[in-house]
Design a protein around this motif. Structure first.
Motif, PDB file in Angstrom:
ATOM      1  N   LEU A  90       0.826  -1.216   0.000  1.00 13.30           N
ATOM      2  CA  LEU A  90       0.000   0.000   0.000  1.00 13.30           C
ATOM      3  C   LEU A  90       0.857   1.261   0.000  1.00 13.30           C
ATOM      4  CD1 LEU A  90      -2.818  -1.090   2.490  1.00 13.30           C
ATOM      5  CD2 LEU A  90      -2.682  -1.379   0.014  1.00 13.30           C
ATOM      6  N   GLU A  91       1.951   1.210   0.794  1.00 17.62           N
ATOM      7  CA  GLU A  91       2.875   2.367   0.825  1.00 17.62           C
ATOM      8  C   GLU A  91       3.443   2.633  -0.566  1.00 17.62           C
ATOM      9  OE1 GLU A  91       4.159   4.545   3.350  1.00 17.62           O
ATOM     10  OE2 GLU A  91       2.237   3.908   4.211  1.00 17.62           O
ATOM     11  N   ASP A  92       3.801   1.546  -1.263  1.00 12.66           N
ATOM     12  CA  ASP A  92       4.348   1.698  -2.621  1.00 12.66           C
ATOM     13  C   ASP A  92       3.327   2.342  -3.545  1.00 12.66           C
ATOM     14  OD1 ASP A  92       6.568   0.412  -1.699  1.00 12.66           O
ATOM     15  OD2 ASP A  92       6.026  -1.556  -2.545  1.00 12.66           O
ATOM     16  N   LEU A  93       2.078   1.949  -3.351  1.00 18.17           N
ATOM     17  CA  LEU A  93       1.018   2.507  -4.198  1.00 18.17           C
ATOM     18  C   LEU A  93       0.886   4.015  -3.940  1.00 18.17           C
ATOM     19  CD1 LEU A  93      -1.201   1.974  -6.267  1.00 18.17           C
ATOM     20  CD2 LEU A  93      -2.760   1.469  -4.391  1.00 18.17           C
ATOM     21  N   LEU A  94       0.888   4.391  -2.650  1.00 17.63           N
ATOM     22  CA  LEU A  94       0.770   5.823  -2.316  1.00 17.63           C
ATOM     23  C   LEU A  94       1.981   6.589  -2.853  1.00 17.63           C
ATOM     24  CD1 LEU A  94      -0.626   5.595   1.342  1.00 17.63           C
ATOM     25  CD2 LEU A  94      -1.876   5.926  -0.789  1.00 17.63           C
ATOM     26  N   GLU A  95       3.145   5.954  -2.772  1.00 15.52           N
ATOM     27  CA  GLU A  95       4.362   6.582  -3.282  1.00 15.52           C
ATOM     28  C   GLU A  95       4.233   6.817  -4.796  1.00 15.52           C
ATOM     29  OE1 GLU A  95       6.803   7.563  -1.359  1.00 15.52           O
ATOM     30  OE2 GLU A  95       8.045   8.289  -3.039  1.00 15.52           O
ATOM     31  N   ALA A  96       3.717   5.796  -5.484  1.00 14.34           N
ATOM     32  CA  ALA A  96       3.532   5.912  -6.943  1.00 14.34           C
ATOM     33  C   ALA A  96       2.576   7.056  -7.265  1.00 14.34           C
ATOM     34  CB  ALA A  96       3.006   4.594  -7.511  1.00 14.34           C
ATOM     35  N   ILE A  97       1.523   7.185  -6.429  1.00 16.42           N
ATOM     36  CA  ILE A  97       0.544   8.246  -6.666  1.00 16.42           C
ATOM     37  C   ILE A  97       1.210   9.620  -6.540  1.00 16.42           C
ATOM     38  CG2 ILE A  97      -1.539   9.354  -5.732  1.00 16.42           C
ATOM     39  CD1 ILE A  97      -2.503   6.461  -5.033  1.00 16.42           C
ATOM     40  N   THR A  98       2.027   9.800  -5.494  1.00 19.70           N
ATOM     41  CA  THR A  98       2.672  11.116  -5.332  1.00 19.70           C
ATOM     42  C   THR A  98       3.659  11.369  -6.479  1.00 19.70           C
ATOM     43  OG1 THR A  98       4.134  10.081  -3.735  1.00 19.70           O
ATOM     44  CG2 THR A  98       2.430  11.465  -2.843  1.00 19.70           C
ATOM     45  N   LEU A  99       4.295  10.299  -6.934  1.00 20.78           N
ATOM     46  CA  LEU A  99       5.239  10.427  -8.049  1.00 20.78           C
ATOM     47  C   LEU A  99       4.525  10.907  -9.313  1.00 20.78           C
ATOM     48  CD1 LEU A  99       8.229   9.086  -7.758  1.00 20.78           C
ATOM     49  CD2 LEU A  99       7.431   7.743  -9.694  1.00 20.78           C
ATOM     50  N   VAL A 100       3.421  10.241  -9.624  1.00 23.67           N
ATOM     51  CA  VAL A 100       2.659  10.629 -10.818  1.00 23.67           C
ATOM     52  C   VAL A 100       2.101  12.045 -10.629  1.00 23.67           C
ATOM     53  CG1 VAL A 100       0.588  10.109 -12.193  1.00 23.67           C
ATOM     54  CG2 VAL A 100       2.127   8.269 -11.517  1.00 23.67           C
ATOM     55  N   ALA A 101       1.629  12.326  -9.411  1.00 21.35           N
ATOM     56  CA  ALA A 101       1.070  13.655  -9.137  1.00 21.35           C
ATOM     57  C   ALA A 101       2.111  14.735  -9.399  1.00 21.35           C
ATOM     58  CB  ALA A 101       0.582  13.721  -7.695  1.00 21.35           C
ATOM     59  N   ASP A 102       3.367  14.469  -8.985  1.00 19.65           N
ATOM     60  CA  ASP A 102       4.422  15.457  -9.192  1.00 19.65           C
ATOM     61  C   ASP A 102       4.681  15.705 -10.669  1.00 19.65           C
ATOM     62  OD1 ASP A 102       4.783  15.991  -6.593  1.00 19.65           O
ATOM     63  OD2 ASP A 102       6.405  14.538  -6.286  1.00 19.65           O
ATOM     64  N   ASN A 103       4.423  14.670 -11.459  1.00 16.14           N
ATOM     65  CA  ASN A 103       4.670  14.791 -12.897  1.00 16.14           C
ATOM     66  C   ASN A 103       3.576  15.523 -13.634  1.00 16.14           C
ATOM     67  OD1 ASN A 103       7.136  13.700 -13.273  1.00 16.14           O
ATOM     68  ND2 ASN A 103       6.379  11.600 -13.400  1.00 16.14           N
ATOM     69  N   CYS A 104       2.380  15.597 -13.016  1.00 13.44           N
ATOM     70  CA  CYS A 104       1.293  16.171 -13.823  1.00 13.44           C
ATOM     71  C   CYS A 104       0.752  17.494 -13.326  1.00 13.44           C
ATOM     72  CB  CYS A 104       0.144  15.215 -14.059  1.00 13.44           C
ATOM     73  SG  CYS A 104       0.118  13.680 -13.333  1.00 13.44           S
ATOM     74  N   LYS A 105       1.528  18.239 -12.615  1.00 12.52           N
ATOM     75  CA  LYS A 105       1.139  19.610 -12.270  1.00 12.52           C
ATOM     76  C   LYS A 105      -0.308  19.685 -11.804  1.00 12.52           C
ATOM     77  CE  LYS A 105       4.172  22.398 -15.053  1.00 12.52           C
ATOM     78  NZ  LYS A 105       4.300  22.875 -16.396  1.00 12.52           N
ATOM     79  N   ILE A 106      -0.547  19.199 -10.614  1.00 12.25           N
ATOM     80  CA  ILE A 106      -1.895  19.230 -10.070  1.00 12.25           C
ATOM     81  C   ILE A 106      -2.013  20.492  -9.226  1.00 12.25           C
ATOM     82  CG2 ILE A 106      -3.486  17.969  -8.569  1.00 12.25           C
ATOM     83  CD1 ILE A 106      -2.150  15.407  -9.706  1.00 12.25           C
ATOM     84  N   LEU A 107      -2.606  21.529  -9.806  1.00  8.46           N
ATOM     85  CA  LEU A 107      -2.544  22.863  -9.223  1.00  8.46           C
ATOM     86  C   LEU A 107      -3.930  23.464  -9.006  1.00  8.46           C
ATOM     87  CD1 LEU A 107       0.167  24.236 -11.692  1.00  8.46           C
ATOM     88  CD2 LEU A 107       0.581  23.310  -9.409  1.00  8.46           C
ATOM     89  N   ALA A 108      -3.961  24.490  -8.172  1.00 10.14           N
ATOM     90  CA  ALA A 108      -5.179  25.277  -7.989  1.00 10.14           C
ATOM     91  C   ALA A 108      -4.791  26.587  -7.309  1.00 10.14           C
ATOM     92  CB  ALA A 108      -6.181  24.522  -7.131  1.00 10.14           C
ATOM     93  N   ASN A 109      -5.726  27.535  -7.343  1.00 12.45           N
ATOM     94  CA  ASN A 109      -5.513  28.795  -6.626  1.00 12.45           C
ATOM     95  C   ASN A 109      -6.430  28.817  -5.408  1.00 12.45           C
ATOM     96  OD1 ASN A 109      -5.296  31.370  -5.693  1.00 12.45           O
ATOM     97  ND2 ASN A 109      -6.178  32.351  -7.515  1.00 12.45           N
ATOM     98  N   PRO A 110      -5.859  28.623  -4.203  1.00 14.36           N
ATOM     99  CA  PRO A 110      -6.706  28.561  -3.000  1.00 14.36           C
ATOM    100  C   PRO A 110      -7.458  29.871  -2.751  1.00 14.36           C
ATOM    101  CG  PRO A 110      -4.400  27.971  -2.522  1.00 14.36           C
ATOM    102  CD  PRO A 110      -4.435  28.511  -3.909  1.00 14.36           C
ATOM    103  N   LYS A 111      -6.958  30.978  -3.338  1.00 14.55           N
ATOM    104  CA  LYS A 111      -7.642  32.260  -3.117  1.00 14.55           C
ATOM    105  C   LYS A 111      -8.515  32.638  -4.306  1.00 14.55           C
ATOM    106  CE  LYS A 111      -4.383  34.279   0.091  1.00 14.55           C
ATOM    107  NZ  LYS A 111      -2.984  33.886  -0.131  1.00 14.55           N
ATOM    108  N   GLY A 112      -8.605  31.746  -5.289  1.00 14.75           N
ATOM    109  CA  GLY A 112      -9.336  32.078  -6.519  1.00 14.75           C
ATOM    110  C   GLY A 112     -10.823  31.814  -6.430  1.00 14.75           C
ATOM    111  N   LYS A 113     -11.448  31.865  -7.589  1.00 15.07           N
ATOM    112  CA  LYS A 113     -12.881  31.620  -7.703  1.00 15.07           C
ATOM    113  C   LYS A 113     -13.179  30.185  -7.227  1.00 15.07           C
ATOM    114  CE  LYS A 113     -15.839  31.564 -11.724  1.00 15.07           C
ATOM    115  NZ  LYS A 113     -17.116  31.824 -11.581  1.00 15.07           N
ATOM    116  N   VAL A 114     -14.210  30.057  -6.428  1.00 14.92           N
ATOM    117  CA  VAL A 114     -14.504  28.722  -5.887  1.00 14.92           C
ATOM    118  C   VAL A 114     -15.219  27.864  -6.949  1.00 14.92           C
ATOM    119  CG1 VAL A 114     -15.622  27.406  -4.062  1.00 14.92           C
ATOM    120  CG2 VAL A 114     -14.720  29.686  -3.575  1.00 14.92           C
ATOM    121  N   ILE A 115     -14.625  26.720  -7.244  1.00 10.96           N
ATOM    122  CA  ILE A 115     -15.228  25.774  -8.185  1.00 10.96           C
ATOM    123  C   ILE A 115     -15.107  24.395  -7.550  1.00 10.96           C
ATOM    124  CG2 ILE A 115     -15.252  24.887 -10.551  1.00 10.96           C
ATOM    125  CD1 ILE A 115     -12.872  26.911 -10.996  1.00 10.96           C
ATOM    126  N   GLY A 116     -16.070  23.544  -7.801  1.00  9.51           N
ATOM    127  CA  GLY A 116     -15.969  22.176  -7.304  1.00  9.51           C
ATOM    128  C   GLY A 116     -17.011  21.290  -7.941  1.00  9.51           C
TER     129      GLY A 116
END
Ligand code: GDP
Length: 594
Positions: A248-274
């Motif tokens: 499970l740890e390896d899976l979570l590690e893989a997720i953070t690795l992929v996440a780092d590669n794909c620029k998962i971004l947002a503006n916490p002070k921006g327009k609220v969308i969800g």
């Protein structure tokens, strides 16, 4: 050449014997002979899989490696609206947010077990004594970084969200049981993830089982377009056992690795969308909705508009049931205060006041009523119109057939169709009846569903009707491919060009009270045809263009008159012939391809 000096070749997951021969420079006959000596009877157009091709290659002293399929732009679906909205933000205000992960896979491969294992492996969750609630999403912390998991496994939810352009996940974890391998819903999940432009990590589950066969599954994954990283592909494959809580740890590690590669971004002070994850009505508390904040920060008391419902947020809680006052990007929360139950996948936004929210909802309701009235079938004809309007560039297909033996020739024939301007893009091809999830995928991707020797499930045909999805059934392969080809040809609308057939000169003009003027002519060049257009020219100037209204030779109506002969010509809408006028006969023909 490969390192050991052998000739090497890259091959796709399947190939015809003819193409294999070309690739490795051997005669197809030789290949067929090798196959026969291995007990496989095949003809030159037969498709063989990579394994078989590799054996043939080995016998011919050629080393075969699997070609890694590239994800092409046209394989991708539309970018969800919320992503586009975040893209509108000033890049300097964007910061990293936790990745949002959804778990997909074939039934019984262990999605629920894996979600539970991850949830309970987490220390933060455990601190609350395991009384975490199921609100449709949860977060875990891995090496100080949060990961949000959507807790609603199954394609229905995933596709329903995407169908509304609001697919919320950044990463798909595809669960594949190591003992069972790639199954129909696994392939379906791959198609969904690809169309939603979401990267896939494979969790190779149940590795604790005696009958687990990871290598076989990796090969199947490669065949399905997910080439494992250990084979130099792009797909991370993590062996896990959800039941024994291994990997499970390896899976979570893989997720953070992929996440780092794909620029998962947002503006916490921006327009609220969800996006709405799930929603229901509770007798005591009213409408209870789980929202995933995707941009901005949502506060208790905010006025929100969600799909066709609105309200002020009365109370807000996290997935652990704790009261919270505000929630930033990638946070799943449960809210109270909406006036109606929104649908999973609806987008929400914050407005200045509830009054404004109400106005937006009324406006949406009116537009929806209008749209329902104008709803058209997503038919081949409609696609053609949309192509002309420049809206579509490809014909997307979901193909269902009775047996694999039918699917292969259908796909290879479709691939053989000349596709210059519009591509045929087979999003998903599988054996079995046309199901609800096929229709959902079609709806989400603007595709047409084609069935060969299969039926449409009752619920699927209802859904197809309400979603306006075109389902076409065939029992002869030729008819199917011919229809698609025709549609493509129609869509391609060949460019037409004018072709001059011949010229005639007016020698005399006859007047008849009933029919008007007839030009008595001699054909001076080429041929004059009745089913054609005519251009009337005087002193080099064009006076008019119109259809040939009649063409006669010696009082007989004729289809055409050749050079050197005399004839009587009338031109629709023109009555002023003068001796010496030149009549130029022309038509429009399809431009030769090229
Ligand atoms: P889902 O349909 O994909 O949600 O699958 P479930 O999570 O319900 O699991 C289906 C069955 O597989 C259950 O009986 C689980 O106990 C079992 N299972 C799930 N993960 C594992 C695993 O890692 N090892 C073994 N041996 N069994 C598992």
């Amino acid at each position: 050449m490969s390192e050991n000096g052998k000739k090497s070749v890259e091959l796709p997951v399947s190939i015809t014997i003819r193409d294999l021969g070309e690739k490795i420079g051997s005669s197809p006959i030789q290949i067929i002979k090798i196959l026969m000596s291995n007990g496989v009877m095949a003809n030159i157009n037969q498709i063989i899989d990579f394994d078989t091709a590799a054996i043939v290659c080995a016998e011919l002293g050629v080393e075969a490696t699997l070609e890694i399929p590239e994800l092409k732009e046209e394989d991708l679906g539309e970018i969800p609206l919320w992503r586009k909205l975040i893209e509108d933000e000033d890049p300097k205000n964007l910061t990293k947010r936790p990745p949002v992960v959804t778990i997909l896979g074939h039934v019984d491969h262990g999605k629920t077990t894996l979600l539970d294992a991850i949830r309970h492996s987490d220390v933060a969750g455990g601190e609350f004594g395991g009384i975490t609630q199921h609100i449709g999403a949860y977060q875990v912390v891995h090496k100080d970084r949060k990961i949000t998991f959507l807790d609603t496994p199954g394609h229905a939810a995933f596709t329903a969200m995407r169908a509304r352009g609001a697919q919320g996940a950044d990463i798909v974890v595809l669960v594949v049981a190591a003992n069972d391998g790639v199954m129909p819903q696994t392939k379906e999940a791959i198609a969904h993830a690809k169309a939603a432009r979401v990267p896939i990590i494979v969790a190779l589950n149940k590795i604790d089982r005696d009958d687990a066969n990871p290598d076989r599954v990796k090969k199947q994954l490669a065949d399905a377009g997910l080439v494992p990283d250990e084979w130099d592909g792009d797909t991370i494959v993590v062996p896990v056992s959800a039941k024994m809580k291994l990997g499970l740890e390896d899976l979570l590690e893989a997720i953070t690795l992929v996440a780092d590669n794909c620029k998962i971004l947002a503006n916490p002070k921006g327009k609220v969308i969800g996006t709405v994850i799930e929603a229901k009505i509770d007798k005591a508390r009213g409408v209870v909705a789980t929202l995933l904040v995707q941009n901005g920060t949502l506060h208790q008391g905010d006025a929100v508009v969600v799909g066709l419902s609105h309200g002020n947020i009365k109370a807000m809680s996290g997935f652990l049931g704790e009261k919270i006052e505000e929630a930033g990007p990638s946070t799943p929360i449960q809210i109270l205060g909406l006036n109606e139950v929104p649908q999973a996948g609806d987008l929400f936004q914050v407005t200045d006041s509830d009054k404004e929210a109400r106005m937006i909802v009324n406006d949406r309701k009116e537009k929806l009523a209008e749209a329902k009235l104008n709803k058209k079938q997503a038919s081949l004809e409609d696609l053609f119109n949309r192509f002309q309007a420049g809206e579509v560039r490809e014909l997307r297909l979901i193909i269902k057939a009775d047996v694999q033996g039918s699917l292969d020739p259908i796909i290879s024939t479709l691939n053989d169709i000349d596709q210059k301007e519009i591509k045929i893009n087979v999003l998903h091809a599988e054996t079995g009846n046309i199901s609800e999830s096929d229709i959902m995928l079609a709806s989400a991707s603007n595709a047409i569903v084609v069935g060969f020797n299969v039926d449409v499930d009752g619920s699927a045909s209802k859904l197809a009707e309400s979603e306006g999805i075109s389902v076409r059934l065939y029992d002869i392969i030729y008819r199917l491919t011919e229809d698609i080809e025709k549609a493509l040809k129609g869509m391609l609308e060949p460019e037409k060009q004018e072709v001059i057939l011949g010229k005639a000169q007016v020698l005399t003009v006859f007047s008849f009270s009933k029919v008007g003027k007839i030009a008595g002519c001699k054909v001076i060049e080429g041929t004059i045809r009745r089913n054609a257009q005519m251009r009337v020219m005087r002193n080099g100037e064009v006076l008019t263009e119109g259809e040939v209204a009649s063409l006669r030779r010696e009082k007989e109506n004729v289809r055409e008159v050749r050079e050197g002969f005399e004839c009587g010509i009338r031109v629709k809408g023109f009555n002023d012939f003068v001796e010496g006028d030149i009549l130029e006969c022309f038509t429009f023909e399809e431009k030769a391809a090229g």
